[in-house]
Enzyme design. Structure first.
Site, PDB file in Angstrom:
ATOM      1  CB  CYS A 146      -0.928  -0.009   1.210  1.00 57.58           C
ATOM      2  SG  CYS A 146      -1.950   1.460   1.299  1.00 57.58           S
ATOM      3  CB  CYS A 249      -8.660   1.493   6.575  1.00 56.58           C
ATOM      4  SG  CYS A 249     -10.027   1.386   5.422  1.00 56.58           S
TER       5      CYS A 249
END
Ligand SMILES: Nc1ncnc2c1ncn2[C@@H]1O[C@H](COP(=O)(O)OP(=O)(O)OP(=O)(O)O)[C@@H](O)[C@H]1O
Length: 418
Positions: A146, A249
């Site tokens: 990421c 998340c």
């Protein structure tokens, strides 16, 4: 089997290490990237009055970063990245709530903020690759992916292209990571965060120097305790109380990670076997296990631990006892290696090697290791002592002191008794 090294090579290592230190003062721009346009290289270091686009998550670290940057005289803009489609009810993302927190902090500080949608990029460049890796029986690190592909890839690119620097000014990109950037001597180095218990350079190890040349980490020199104090001092009590994000998340608690993945991965249950291929129980799908973890198998009186996966026959290989030798290894090969500041020149020479500090996971004390190049982007890493539970797919990362040089993806592990 990996090649053995002799005494002459270790003398060579010391020689090459001193060469490397010399090389460190030369500017190099490196770090391969998939498809993102790299930012232009700034002409100077950040200075008050410059614009800073701050990636804000609604958490305490990026919120305090906003406060500090504003206090230091930067023109700060917040940018929130939506990276998960909340309409997918399998996720437990708090995206809307997080963005409201970003807006509220930005309102208080009187700075603009905006939201950018990266759900497609996140799915294609991080989540799908994560699923593919789990299906292949390896344990990927989506946080490293990421940072490389999204935060310091697509997001950095978007922010820089939408906010070109005005004449004489520079535009920077900041995050709340605990790491430092050193721009002395014409080289942009990624350094560990000063708070050793929070240092996140491991997760940033696959980002290249050119991306870092535009980056600021306002928290890199602060302990987390001080960051929380600052947040409370500025009335961010509700943000301090929020649970820390775990990188991905939308996943909430790590404990539920396997349940979450099970909704996306087709990986059937199968036999758990001992080292002699005797069946000792059943596994729920190989993706749900990582090397070194408890296998949750009830067989005899011992506790069983995962030592390997045989993907072709869908078997989970387990060993009795947490200190079983098959759980330890001191040698591995790594692929897709990225040197943040370019490959140290000594490694391309015959028998060239480097002695550095290495880690095979985030929460691990670093251990001295010798790196040898085997082919393009492939390296052999030998640690001076054995490490428990090295998992292929995870990242091996190396430092020279505080300076993070880069790392690769663990490919094979030389476990003596497997
Ligand atoms: N959804 C997001 N949008 C924009 N930036 C983000 C987002 N998620 C994380 N970041 C940036 O990446 C940094 C590191 O995120 P990470 O989740 O690893 O750490 P964290 O310590 O929980 O940070 P924070 O307390 O700011 O949430 C954040 O401080 C922020 O700058």
């Amino acid at each position: 089997m990996l090649a053995h090294r002799n005494a002459a090579t270790s003398i060579a290592c010391r020689f090459f290490n001193s060469l490397y230190r010399l090389h460190a003062s030369k500017p190099t721009i490196s770090g391969k990237r998939c498809s993102h346009t790299l930012p232009s290289i700034p002409k100077r270091s950040p200075s008050p009055g410059d614009s800073v686009i701050l990636a804000m998550s609604g958490g305490v670290d990026s919120s305090v970063s906003a406060i500090l940057l504003k206090e230091q005289g930067y023109k700060v803009q917040g940018v929130y990245m939506r990276n998960w489609d909340t309409s997918d009810e399998r996720g437990v993302c708090t995206s809307e709530e997080d963005y409201r927190d970003v807006q509220s902090v930005c309102d208080t500080l009187d700075i603009p903020c905006r939201r950018i949608d990266f759900t497609k990029e996140y799915w294609n460049q991080v989540f799908q690759k994560t699923l593919d890796d789990y299906e292949r029986g390896v344990t990927p690190n989506p946080d490293v992916m990421c940072n490389r592909e999204i935060k310091f890839g697509a997001l950095l690119e978007r922010c820089m292209s939408s906010s070109p620097s005005a004449a004489g000014a520079e535009t920077w990109f900041a995050t709340g990571h605990y790491a430092r950037i050193d721009r002395s001597k014409g080289v942009t180095k990624l350094l560990r965060g000063l708070d050793a218990s929070k240092d996140q350079s491991y997760y940033l190890s696959a980002v290249g120097e050119q991306a870092f040349s535009r980056v600021m980490f306002p928290l890199g020199h602060l302990p987390k305790t001080r960051v929380k104090e600052l947040a409370l001092h500025h009335g961010l009590d509700s943000i301090v109380k929020k649970p820390e994000s775990m990188g991905i998340c939308f996943v909430g608690k790590r404990a539920k990670f396997a349940d979450f993945l099970a909704q996306y991965i087709h990986a059937p249950p199968g036999p758990a076997v001992d080292l002699h291929d005797n069946i000792i129980g059943q596994h729920r799908g190989l993706f749900a296990y990582t090397i070194g973890q408890g296998a949750h198998i009830h067989h005899g009186t011992e506790r069983w631990f995962v030592a390997g996966k045989d993907v072709a026959s869908n078997k989970l290989i387990c060993v009795p006892g947490t200190d079983h030798p098959s759980l330890f290894a001191n040698r591995l090969t790594a692929r897709d290696w990225i040197w943040i500041n370019g490959e140290p020149p000594e490694l391309s020479q015959m028998n060239g090697c480097l002695v550095l500090d290495g880690q095979v996971r985030y929460r691990q004390s670093s251990i001295k290791c010798t790196i040898t190049k085997t082919s393009e982007s492939h390296y052999d890493v030998k640690f001076v002592s054995s490490i428990r539970g090295i998992a292929s797919g995870q990242n091996v990362v190396v430092w020279n002191g505080d300076w993070c040089l880069g790392g690769g993806i663990i490919d094979t592990i030389d476990t003596p008794t497997l």
